[in-house]
Scaffold this motif. Structure first.
Motif, PDB file in Angstrom:
ATOM      1  N   ASN A   1       0.860  -1.176   0.000  1.00 51.01           N
ATOM      2  CA  ASN A   1       0.000   0.000   0.000  1.00 51.01           C
ATOM      3  C   ASN A   1       0.901   1.232   0.000  1.00 51.01           C
TER       4      ASN A   1
ATOM      5  N   LEU B   1      -7.292   1.602  -1.453  1.00 51.40           N
ATOM      6  CA  LEU B   1      -7.203   0.703  -0.305  1.00 51.40           C
ATOM      7  C   LEU B   1      -6.779   1.522   0.905  1.00 51.40           C
TER       8      LEU B   1
ATOM      9  N   GLN C   1      -5.308   2.736   4.374  1.00 46.47           N
ATOM     10  CA  GLN C   1      -4.140   2.276   5.120  1.00 46.47           C
ATOM     11  C   GLN C   1      -4.581   1.371   6.262  1.00 46.47           C
TER      12      GLN C   1
ATOM     13  N   TRP D   1      -5.872  -1.639   6.001  1.00 50.58           N
ATOM     14  CA  TRP D   1      -6.864  -2.632   5.607  1.00 50.58           C
ATOM     15  C   TRP D   1      -6.201  -3.734   4.790  1.00 50.58           C
ATOM     16  N   THR D   2      -6.710  -4.955   4.939  1.00 50.36           N
ATOM     17  CA  THR D   2      -6.287  -6.052   4.077  1.00 50.36           C
ATOM     18  C   THR D   2      -7.117  -6.012   2.800  1.00 50.36           C
TER      19      THR D   2
ATOM     20  N   GLU E   1     -10.582  -7.374   3.638  1.00 54.76           N
ATOM     21  CA  GLU E   1     -11.421  -6.391   4.329  1.00 54.76           C
ATOM     22  C   GLU E   1     -11.935  -5.341   3.348  1.00 54.76           C
ATOM     23  N   TRP E   2     -11.061  -4.896   2.470  1.00 51.98           N
ATOM     24  CA  TRP E   2     -11.434  -3.898   1.473  1.00 51.98           C
ATOM     25  C   TRP E   2     -12.551  -4.419   0.567  1.00 51.98           C
TER      26      TRP E   2
ATOM     27  N   LYS F   1     -15.831  -4.587   2.528  1.00 53.94           N
ATOM     28  CA  LYS F   1     -16.388  -3.253   2.803  1.00 53.94           C
ATOM     29  C   LYS F   1     -16.947  -2.596   1.541  1.00 53.94           C
TER      30      LYS F   1
END
Length: 117
Positions: A68, A100, A102, A104-105, A108-109, A112
């Protein structure tokens, strides 16, 4: 958002080395298959070593670094690395699909984006 091929390809065409930061491994693999980027790694140390080696040899090449940019760029600054050009591969114009956050995997992204766009 997918890693754009234009930036690493343009850098190489201009005779420069390029470190392209991308959070999606599928995007990196696609750009490798289509030859828009030369190498890939998930290690900043390895990416910087590649660029140093290529620069010393007078070679123009690109490396995609899985990570990232929100994490990588501060680390580059902390190390005192002063690149000629800095870029990430984020589709910043698309905050739902191209950014993405900061910390977050990828999983998870993706979750969401569906549950709380």
């Amino acid at each position: 958002g997918g890693m754009g091929g234009a930036q690493p390809l343009a850098a190489v065409m201009a005779g420069a080395c390029c470190l392209a930061v991308e959070c999606n491994p599928d995007s990196i693999d696609f750009r490798l298959r289509t030859r828009y980027v030369d190498e890939k790694t998930d290690s900043l140390d390895e990416a910087l070593e590649m660029i140093a080696r290529w620069t010393e040899a007078g070679e123009a090449k690109s490396v995609a670094l899985l990570g990232n940019a929100a994490d990588i760029f501060p680390e580059i600054h902390k190390r005192g690395v002063r690149p000629d050009i800095v870029t990430d591969q984020t589709s910043a114009h698309d905050p739902v699909n191209g950014y993405l956050p900061q910390g977050w995997t990828m999983a998870e992204w993706k979750e969401k984006r569906e549950s709380a766009p």
